[in-house]
Design a protein around this motif. Structure first.
Motif, PDB file in Angstrom:
ATOM      1  N   LYS A 192     -16.505  34.879 105.710  1.00 19.59           N
ATOM      2  CA  LYS A 192     -15.211  34.225 105.900  1.00 19.59           C
ATOM      3  C   LYS A 192     -14.227  35.233 106.448  1.00 19.59           C
ATOM      4  O   LYS A 192     -14.117  36.352 105.941  1.00 19.59           O
ATOM      5  CB  LYS A 192     -14.696  33.650 104.574  1.00 19.59           C
ATOM      6  CG  LYS A 192     -13.429  32.828 104.703  1.00 19.59           C
ATOM      7  CD  LYS A 192     -13.056  32.171 103.390  1.00 19.59           C
ATOM      8  CE  LYS A 192     -11.789  31.311 103.553  1.00 19.59           C
ATOM      9  NZ  LYS A 192     -11.408  30.662 102.274  1.00 19.59           N
ATOM     10  N   ASN A 193     -13.511  34.834 107.490  1.00 18.63           N
ATOM     11  CA  ASN A 193     -12.529  35.733 108.104  1.00 18.63           C
ATOM     12  C   ASN A 193     -11.518  36.208 107.069  1.00 18.63           C
ATOM     13  O   ASN A 193     -10.994  35.416 106.275  1.00 18.63           O
ATOM     14  CB  ASN A 193     -11.802  35.030 109.241  1.00 18.63           C
ATOM     15  CG  ASN A 193     -12.695  34.798 110.439  1.00 18.63           C
ATOM     16  OD1 ASN A 193     -13.700  35.477 110.614  1.00 18.63           O
ATOM     17  ND2 ASN A 193     -12.326  33.834 111.278  1.00 18.63           N
ATOM     18  N   GLY A 194     -11.273  37.514 107.088  1.00 20.19           N
ATOM     19  CA  GLY A 194     -10.263  38.073 106.196  1.00 20.19           C
ATOM     20  C   GLY A 194     -10.757  38.392 104.810  1.00 20.19           C
ATOM     21  O   GLY A 194      -9.989  38.847 103.961  1.00 20.19           O
ATOM     22  N   LYS A 195     -12.053  38.173 104.545  1.00 19.59           N
ATOM     23  CA  LYS A 195     -12.590  38.428 103.207  1.00 19.59           C
ATOM     24  C   LYS A 195     -13.869  39.260 103.274  1.00 19.59           C
ATOM     25  O   LYS A 195     -14.747  38.990 104.097  1.00 19.59           O
ATOM     26  CB  LYS A 195     -12.885  37.113 102.481  1.00 19.59           C
ATOM     27  CG  LYS A 195     -11.650  36.342 102.032  1.00 19.59           C
ATOM     28  CD  LYS A 195     -12.042  35.141 101.201  1.00 19.59           C
ATOM     29  CE  LYS A 195     -10.804  34.381 100.708  1.00 19.59           C
ATOM     30  NZ  LYS A 195     -10.029  35.175  99.721  1.00 19.59           N
ATOM     31  N   ASN A 196     -13.947  40.253 102.409  1.00 19.03           N
ATOM     32  CA  ASN A 196     -15.202  40.952 102.169  1.00 19.03           C
ATOM     33  C   ASN A 196     -15.881  40.311 100.967  1.00 19.03           C
ATOM     34  O   ASN A 196     -15.223  40.008  99.969  1.00 19.03           O
ATOM     35  CB  ASN A 196     -14.957  42.434 101.883  1.00 19.03           C
ATOM     36  CG  ASN A 196     -14.454  43.184 103.100  1.00 19.03           C
ATOM     37  OD1 ASN A 196     -14.649  42.744 104.227  1.00 19.03           O
ATOM     38  ND2 ASN A 196     -13.797  44.303 102.872  1.00 19.03           N
ATOM     39  N   ARG A 197     -17.181  40.129 101.072  1.00 23.64           N
ATOM     40  CA  ARG A 197     -17.939  39.496  99.992  1.00 23.64           C
ATOM     41  C   ARG A 197     -19.272  40.200  99.807  1.00 23.64           C
ATOM     42  O   ARG A 197     -19.812  40.784 100.752  1.00 23.64           O
ATOM     43  CB  ARG A 197     -18.204  38.014 100.291  1.00 23.64           C
ATOM     44  CG  ARG A 197     -16.989  37.118 100.185  1.00 23.64           C
ATOM     45  CD  ARG A 197     -17.278  35.691 100.641  1.00 23.64           C
ATOM     46  NE  ARG A 197     -16.173  34.801 100.294  1.00 23.64           N
ATOM     47  CZ  ARG A 197     -16.084  33.531 100.676  1.00 23.64           C
ATOM     48  NH1 ARG A 197     -17.045  33.000 101.447  1.00 23.64           N
ATOM     49  NH2 ARG A 197     -15.057  32.786 100.321  1.00 23.64           N
ATOM     50  N   VAL A 198     -19.779  40.130  98.582  1.00 23.12           N
ATOM     51  CA  VAL A 198     -21.112  40.622  98.277  1.00 23.12           C
ATOM     52  C   VAL A 198     -21.914  39.448  97.718  1.00 23.12           C
ATOM     53  O   VAL A 198     -21.480  38.800  96.753  1.00 23.12           O
ATOM     54  CB  VAL A 198     -21.091  41.770  97.251  1.00 23.12           C
ATOM     55  CG1 VAL A 198     -22.508  42.262  96.979  1.00 23.12           C
ATOM     56  CG2 VAL A 198     -20.210  42.913  97.742  1.00 23.12           C
ATOM     57  N   ILE A 199     -23.045  39.163  98.331  1.00 25.79           N
ATOM     58  CA  ILE A 199     -23.950  38.120  97.824  1.00 25.79           C
ATOM     59  C   ILE A 199     -25.127  38.828  97.160  1.00 25.79           C
ATOM     60  O   ILE A 199     -25.767  39.691  97.767  1.00 25.79           O
ATOM     61  CB  ILE A 199     -24.467  37.209  98.961  1.00 25.79           C
ATOM     62  CG1 ILE A 199     -23.294  36.720  99.839  1.00 25.79           C
ATOM     63  CG2 ILE A 199     -25.239  36.041  98.378  1.00 25.79           C
ATOM     64  CD1 ILE A 199     -22.250  35.894  99.118  1.00 25.79           C
ATOM     65  N   VAL A 200     -25.397  38.469  95.925  1.00 25.84           N
ATOM     66  CA  VAL A 200     -26.487  39.078  95.162  1.00 25.84           C
ATOM     67  C   VAL A 200     -27.507  38.001  94.837  1.00 25.84           C
ATOM     68  O   VAL A 200     -27.176  37.009  94.177  1.00 25.84           O
ATOM     69  CB  VAL A 200     -25.979  39.714  93.849  1.00 25.84           C
ATOM     70  CG1 VAL A 200     -27.135  40.391  93.105  1.00 25.84           C
ATOM     71  CG2 VAL A 200     -24.863  40.709  94.112  1.00 25.84           C
ATOM     72  N   ASN A 201     -28.715  38.188  95.315  1.00 22.22           N
ATOM     73  CA  ASN A 201     -29.800  37.278  94.961  1.00 22.22           C
ATOM     74  C   ASN A 201     -30.666  37.946  93.900  1.00 22.22           C
ATOM     75  O   ASN A 201     -31.240  39.007  94.141  1.00 22.22           O
ATOM     76  CB  ASN A 201     -30.648  36.944  96.185  1.00 22.22           C
ATOM     77  CG  ASN A 201     -31.826  36.065  95.818  1.00 22.22           C
ATOM     78  OD1 ASN A 201     -31.664  34.961  95.315  1.00 22.22           O
ATOM     79  ND2 ASN A 201     -33.031  36.574  96.026  1.00 22.22           N
ATOM     80  N   ILE A 202     -30.736  37.332  92.731  1.00 24.24           N
ATOM     81  CA  ILE A 202     -31.543  37.895  91.647  1.00 24.24           C
ATOM     82  C   ILE A 202     -32.715  36.962  91.376  1.00 24.24           C
ATOM     83  O   ILE A 202     -32.631  36.017  90.582  1.00 24.24           O
ATOM     84  CB  ILE A 202     -30.726  38.116  90.359  1.00 24.24           C
ATOM     85  CG1 ILE A 202     -29.434  38.878  90.666  1.00 24.24           C
ATOM     86  CG2 ILE A 202     -31.564  38.887  89.342  1.00 24.24           C
ATOM     87  CD1 ILE A 202     -28.539  39.085  89.450  1.00 24.24           C
TER      88      ILE A 202
END
Length: 380
Positions: free
Chosen positions: A169-179
């Motif tokens: 998403k523009n303007g956002k840093n994100r971390v996706i974690v798949n466990i």
């Protein structure tokens, strides 16, 4: 051999796709029907039938022993494909959607051995896509990893490209974690290349240990782990494995992190002095710390969103949040995607991308020399 026939059917907005994912936990087959919309992929229906127990044990034996007769390998490949096809057909029936409405199936297959770093790198999955296509009447896209490996990549993880397509998403840093059985992270940043890699064990060691000592498939709600305490001695020993210090790109699996590996670590510290519950709790801490350490080391800001079976483990989620005080940790329900089916939807998306002949932007993730069109199309 791949049954690759061109031209492949061309998708259009509004079409349905099916994704099939069976991970290293061997707890079942995740099947999802997803629909392409202008805003992304929408989950329409899903199911997670358990693998037939005899088949699960056969696959587990192959993965653990690392030896198999050609007869057994061929038969298990066939049986797993039939289980996938049956799950697809049952989901279609339950959803009142017919096969003609499905543009393609994306099937990951069951990984039985992943060896990306040897002199002759390879990744081996079972689940004959010819059978899946024939039994469902739907084109099936499979064999997603090996073209990336042909260009020098590790062929894994594949889902970061989907995470970027769906969750950036523009303007956002994100971390996706798949466990899942193995845990992997995807770092989504506005000003940095896409990065994602396997951090190490997710649920695999926890599942394997409780199955050994309690004959349970997994530690529901971490009830067993909650009765134990973290052994700092064992945790330090586990964290000393060189894999955790490797830089990205990196990927791993059951061929590395398994009960034999755990038993060796216990031998190193005289683990017989520990209770079974203490070992369970320490394995949970191992997963929480290795995931959290990698997120902190990446200097990635933004919120953390968790998917996979680990999202249902309340103690694991609590520990990840505690270890990441500068982040907000949620599961992917916060992004309107069921955390249990993110990976399956990813393979529905990968199937669409294959039909579009679109290269998958993974070279920054896997280390490949170039992005490539991934997967082979098996026509019904």
């Amino acid at each position: 051999m791949a049954n690759l026939t061109e031209p492949a059917p061309q998708p259009s907005l509004g079409n349905y796709y099916i994704g099939i994912m069976s991970g290293t936990s061997l707890d079942g087959i995740d099947v999802v029907i997803a629909q392409r919309s202008r805003s992304g992929f929408k989950q329409i229906a899903a199911c997670s039938p358990a693998l037939p127990e005899a088949l699960r044990l056969q696959i587990l034996k192959i993965c653990q022993d690392k030896q198999v007769t050609l007869q057994m390998l061929g038969e298990v490949d066939h049986q797993f494909a039939l289980a996938c096809a049956e799950a697809v057909n049952q989901l279609l029936k339950n959803s009142n959607i017919n096969a003609q409405q499905i543009c393609a199936i994306g099937s990951h297959g069951q990984t039985i051995f992943h060896s990306p770093l040897g002199k002759f790198p390879f990744s081996q999955q079972i689940g004959d896509a010819n059978l899946i296509a024939a039994r469902t009447g739907i084109p099936c896209v499979a064999d997603f990893r090996r073209m990336d490996m042909a260009y020098g990549g590790q062929g894994a993880p594949l889902v970061p490209a989907f995470h970027h397509a769906l969750f950036s998403k523009n303007g956002k840093n994100r971390v996706i974690v798949n466990i899942g059985g193995i845990a992997n992270i995807t770092l989504l940043s506005e000003d940095k290349p896409l990065l994602g890699y396997d951090t190490g064990p997710g649920n695999m060691l926890m599942d394997g240990w409780i199955n050994k000592v309690k004959n349970q498939p997994f530690d529901k709600n971490a009830d067993f782990a909650k009765h134990g305490k973290v052994s700092s001695l064992l945790l330090t020993q586990l964290l000393s494995d060189p894999y955790f210090a490797l830089p990205a790109p990196k990927s791993t699996g059951r061929e590395k992190f398994n009960l034999d590996w755990l038993e060796q670590q216990l031998t190193e510290i005289d683990g017989a002095l520990l209770s079974d519950a203490d070992i369970q709790r320490t394995l949970l801490e191992l997963s929480a710390q290795t995931i959290s350490q990698q997120i902190k080391q990446s200097s990635a800001g933004g919120d953390v969103f968790v998917c996979g079976g680990g999202a249902l483990n309340p103690l694991l989620m609590q520990r990840i949040q505690s270890l990441l005080p500068l982040h907000t940790v949620n599961d992917t329900n916060a992004l309107d995607i069921d955390p249990m089916f993110v990976e399956a939807i990813a393979f529905a998306w990968l199937a669409e991308q294959r039909l579009l002949k679109a290269p998958i932007a993974l070279k920054s993730v896997t280390g490949a020399r170039q992005d490539a069109i991934l997967g082979c199309v098996y026509l019904a």
